[in-house]
Design a protein around this motif. Structure first.
Motif, PDB file in Angstrom:
ATOM      1  N   LYS A   1      44.054  59.034  24.654  1.00  0.00           N
ATOM      2  CA  LYS A   1      43.804  59.968  25.749  1.00  0.00           C
ATOM      3  C   LYS A   1      45.132  60.370  26.382  1.00  0.00           C
ATOM      4  O   LYS A   1      45.894  59.521  26.838  1.00  0.00           O
ATOM      5  CB  LYS A   1      42.901  59.322  26.792  1.00  0.00           C
ATOM      6  CG  LYS A   1      42.448  60.281  27.890  1.00  0.00           C
ATOM      7  CD  LYS A   1      41.408  59.617  28.774  1.00  0.00           C
ATOM      8  CE  LYS A   1      40.971  60.512  29.919  1.00  0.00           C
ATOM      9  NZ  LYS A   1      39.986  59.847  30.778  1.00  0.00           N
TER      10      LYS A   1
ATOM     11  N   TYR B   1      42.461  64.464  24.276  1.00  0.00           N
ATOM     12  CA  TYR B   1      42.698  63.347  23.364  1.00  0.00           C
ATOM     13  C   TYR B   1      43.500  63.795  22.153  1.00  0.00           C
ATOM     14  O   TYR B   1      43.306  64.913  21.656  1.00  0.00           O
ATOM     15  CB  TYR B   1      41.369  62.780  22.877  1.00  0.00           C
ATOM     16  CG  TYR B   1      40.659  61.895  23.877  1.00  0.00           C
ATOM     17  CD1 TYR B   1      40.681  60.513  23.739  1.00  0.00           C
ATOM     18  CD2 TYR B   1      39.958  62.443  24.945  1.00  0.00           C
ATOM     19  CE1 TYR B   1      40.026  59.694  24.649  1.00  0.00           C
ATOM     20  CE2 TYR B   1      39.297  61.635  25.856  1.00  0.00           C
ATOM     21  CZ  TYR B   1      39.331  60.259  25.705  1.00  0.00           C
ATOM     22  OH  TYR B   1      38.683  59.460  26.602  1.00  0.00           O
TER      23      TYR B   1
ATOM     24  N   ASP C   1      35.375  62.033  28.636  1.00  0.00           N
ATOM     25  CA  ASP C   1      35.286  60.731  27.985  1.00  0.00           C
ATOM     26  C   ASP C   1      34.020  60.555  27.145  1.00  0.00           C
ATOM     27  O   ASP C   1      34.087  60.086  26.012  1.00  0.00           O
ATOM     28  CB  ASP C   1      35.409  59.625  29.031  1.00  0.00           C
ATOM     29  CG  ASP C   1      36.768  59.681  29.728  1.00  0.00           C
ATOM     30  OD1 ASP C   1      37.744  60.043  29.060  1.00  0.00           O
ATOM     31  OD2 ASP C   1      36.843  59.383  30.925  1.00  0.00           O
TER      32      ASP C   1
ATOM     33  N   THR D   1      41.972  54.611  25.643  1.00  0.00           N
ATOM     34  CA  THR D   1      41.541  55.545  26.673  1.00  0.00           C
ATOM     35  C   THR D   1      41.801  54.951  28.059  1.00  0.00           C
ATOM     36  O   THR D   1      42.375  53.878  28.183  1.00  0.00           O
ATOM     37  CB  THR D   1      40.052  55.914  26.479  1.00  0.00           C
ATOM     38  OG1 THR D   1      39.672  56.862  27.454  1.00  0.00           O
ATOM     39  CG2 THR D   1      39.158  54.688  26.573  1.00  0.00           C
TER      40      THR D   1
END
Ligand code: ZN
Ligand code: ZN
Ligand code: FE
Length: 764
Positions: A222, A227, A351, A367
């Motif tokens: 991320k 991403y 996410d 992440t």
């Protein structure tokens, strides 16, 4: 000495760049009383003290502004002195009036924050979210303006006492740094498995990701605006596996390298390239690749061939977030860092969406819990000897305003083209272009387009009075405009191209515009793409174009350049030669030839398709897996040959119905003859480039003379071709004319919305 009170209204990029703390320190140093506040238009300063000191404050405001600030205007109004000597304060933001402020771009980690990151005695040692007023996320985390922590995705992290002290201390580098955070109070890392299961947190998450990279696995990371998918660039198996999972055949991958020495081990970097690479905007820099093995022993000198198959350039970038710095410090070698998506879809930034879409593609996902509000892809620049050309203007550049010479007569939303879409708004003296949105052929990209429209209008406070769009009725952006409730304004595609070039050069007078690109809807029932226009921001007249040939099979003609080769062979050498080429190339040739000979097949004057045709005739590529791939390989084929005036590579120029027609048939004939006698492809490619470039330049110069113009503007995606641009620009300049080429904006369709906005802002 007379005491005065003044109100200073400052506009420009003055929020989120440490401007209020800067004003505070200045005022305190000069012993002035008053206050500074963000408002919806910028920053308002009320200040009281001796006139000379106020003058000094105004002078230093401009001279010493923080590095990221861009002051557009300062309006000064005299006020009644209050006599209150109560010191100087920063007051809370007020959300009054219509916002017109420019929000800052996202900025790469500054040197001071980098130093803290590696200092074991610092409380942020190894903390992946270190930032200050000079660096960190901005555009990607702001929900609305005025820019305040409460209006960012950092609102869910209440500051700890230590962070709060920094934030409130005017002498501190983090005074009013809205994303301020530390390991105690801020976001943290997690490492997830492909099914979203938690594998590790914080330091353990980072170590786990590095171990996965070592093992040749695919790691989702991320970043700032979305991403990435990362693999070790030196492991052929890892790169091949990434291509398979992403369903991406040949389109080159970008690399992140630890530092400048690692970059120079891979590519030849001009000073301009190094400057771009290390700038706080941190774009991907396309630079010529050194042949492998030229610098043995240097770490990272080897990257797998599949990173950029068949191309003489690599795209490099340096770490730009603290997380990248930590990752690269441990990995210590080039990593592929490509956008986290399936081929052609928008980059994942939310996410849940990322876990869903990237889960099947990754072995682990690195992440964190700081949300990205709006996606923003990496920007891409290509450097030549002394100059830098934008290929994709996005992170680090959007939403920096581009000034208009004449203020907009109305507030405009411009929705751009179909490929490489961006949207823009025009208001007052500015056009503001969005981040790169991508190709609107997919529903996911269209959704992203809708978000971008809302985000951009919200941040700029633009309430559109008109929506500018392309003339192509099938573009999703056009449909959005036409199906909406607002008045619409259609702008011809190539007029928008030239207009975007005029905007960035603040050019008001008409020019001879050369717009060479893939395809764009014309006004005469043909598809344009090789146009000579007399144009300014108010209107245009088409005065010339490339000879047209049939576009056999619409989109198929783009994906299969051999179809264009067949059409051009037919046009230049006739049916027999076309049959011969067809028989040797693809069994569907009779159907395509029939289409070419049918009178109702749509015609195109596209320069991009001419390059495709010549690439196919050279045997470089009959099919492409990404747009312009064949043309890019044709340029690459002659990258190592100097330009020349080799005889016999010429165009014909005709006059048809009052229009000048540049006929490339003689070039095509020569290409076929050279191929037949077995000449090397690089020489053929060079002859074609240089011959076409001379023909374009001479045509532009003649048309400029005919219409009394002293300037030629070059725009359209074909002018991403460095060799063609160089030949045309040099020859036009040698004829004594001024040449305008893109610097701030990409020549491709990424700039279309800027041109549309500028044109629509003048009309009405
Ligand atoms: Zn910093
Ligand atoms: Zn804290
Ligand atoms: Fe275009």
């Amino acid at each position: 000495m007379a005491v005065e009170r003044r109100r200073l209204r400052v506009t420009g990029t003055v929020q989120g760049v440490g401007f209020r703390p800067f004003v505070y320190r200045l005022a305190v140093e000069l012993g002035l009383a008053g206050s500074v506040a963000n408002d919806s238009r910028g920053v308002t300063i009320e200040v009281e003290g001796p006139a000379e000191d106020l003058d000094e404050l105004q002078r230093r405001l401009l001279a010493e502004a923080p590095p990221l600030a861009r002051i557009a205007t300062v309006d000064v109004a005299a006020m009644e002195p209050t006599g209150i000597r109560g010191g100087f304060t920063i007051v809370d933001s007020r959300a009054e009036g219509a916002p017109a402020v420019a929000v800052s771009v996202d900025v790469a980690t500054c040197e001071e924050c980098q130093a803290e990151l590696v200092d074991p005695t610092d409380r942020r040692f190894g903390y992946p979210f270190v930032n200050c007023t000079n660096c960190g996320p901005r555009y990607t985390i702001i929900l609305s303006i005025p820019y305040d922590r409460a209006a960012t995705t950092m609102a869910v992290f209440p500051m700890c006492d230590d962070c709060r002290k920094e934030y409130e201390d005017p002498a501190n580098r983090r005074f009013h740094a809205e994303p301020n955070a530390c390991p105690v109070c801020g976001p943290h890392l997690s490492l997830l498995g492909p099914d979203g299961e938690l594998r590790a947190e914080r330091g353990g998450a980072l170590a786990g990701a590095v171990a996965a990279l070592d093992a040749g696995q695919v790691v989702g990371v991320k970043g700032l605006g979305g991403y990435h998918l990362a693999v070790d660039a030196a492991q052929p198996g890892a790169v091949a596996e990434l291509r398979r999972r992403k369903a991406r055949d040949d389109k080159p991958f970008a690399l992140m390298v630890p530092d400048v020495p690692a970059a120079t081990a891979l590519c030849r970097l001009t000073p301009a390239a190094e400057e771009a690479l290390t700038s706080p905007r941190r774009p991907i820099v396309l630079a010529p690749r050194l042949r492998s093995g030229t610098q043995p022993g240097l770490p990272g000198a080897e990257v797998d061939e599949r990173v950029a198959p068949g191309l003489p350039e690599l795209g490099l970038m340096l770490p730009y977030t603290p997380l990248h710095h930590l990752l690269m410090a441990q990995a210590r070698r080039p990593l592929v860092m490509t956008s986290g998506n399936l081929s052609d879809e928008p980059i994942a930034h939310e996410d849940d969406d990322a876990r869903q879409r990237l889960g099947p593609m990754v072995d682990v996902l690195l992440t964190h819990n700081r949300a990205i509000h709006i996606r923003c892809d990496d920007s891409v620049v290509r450097t030549r000897e002394a100059t830098t050309q934008m290929v994709r203007r996005s992170r680090g550049y959007a939403p920096e305003p581009i000034p208009l010479v004449r203020p907009a007569r109305r507030q405009v939303l411009a929705v751009g083209a179909e490929l490489k879409n961006t949207v823009s708004v025009a208001k007052g003296h500015n056009v503001i272009a969005s981040h790169h949105i991508g190709d609107l052929e997919h529903l996911a990209a269209y959704r992203s387009f809708l978000q971008a429209v809302e985000h951009l209008c919200g941040l700029t406070g633009v309430v559109p009075e008109v929506v500018a769009h392309d003339l192509h009725p099938e573009y999703l952006s056009t449909k959005f405009a036409v199906d909406g409730d607002l008045p619409t304004f259609g702008v011809q595609h190539h007029h928008a191209h030239i207009a975007s070039c005029l905007v960035e050069h603040a050019r008001e007078a008409p020019v001879l515009g050369v717009a060479f690109d893939g395809l764009g809807m014309g006004t005469d029932g043909t598809v344009w793409g090789g146009e000579f226009l007399v144009a300014d921001l108010d209107s245009f007249e088409r005065v010339g174009h490339l000879r047209t040939v049939p576009l056999a099979g619409g989109n198929m003609a783009i994906r299969e350049p051999w179809r264009m080769a067949l059409a051009w062979t037919h046009a230049a050498l006739g049916r027999e030669a076309a049959e011969r080429y067809g028989r040797a190339t693809d069994e569907r040739w009779p159907t395509v030839l029939a289409m070419i000979e049918r009178p109702d097949t749509i015609l195109t004057s596209s320069a991009g398709r001419l390059f495709d045709a010549v690439a196919a005739l050279c045997g470089l590529r009959d099919r492409v897996t990404y747009e312009a791939q064949a043309a890019i390989q044709l340029e690459a084929a002659c990258a190592r040959l100097a330009t020349s005036d080799a005889p016999g590579w010429d165009v014909d120029v005709d006059r048809v119905g009052g229009l000048t027609v540049l006929d490339a048939s003689p070039l095509v004939t020569r290409v076929v003859a050279e191929r037949d006698r077995g000449a090397p492809v690089p020489e053929i490619a060079a002859g074609f480039h240089d011959g076409l470039g001379r023909g374009v330049a001479d045509t532009a110069v003649a048309l400029a003379a005919e219409h009394g113009l002293d300037t030629v503007a070059l725009s359209g995606g074909v002018f991403q071709n460095a060799r063609l641009t160089e030949v045309v620009a040099r020859r036009v300049a040698e004829a004594g004319l001024r040449v305008l080429v893109h610097r701030l904006l990409p020549p491709n369709d990424g700039a279309i919305s800027v041109g549309q906005a500028a044109i629509a802002a003048r009309a009405g």
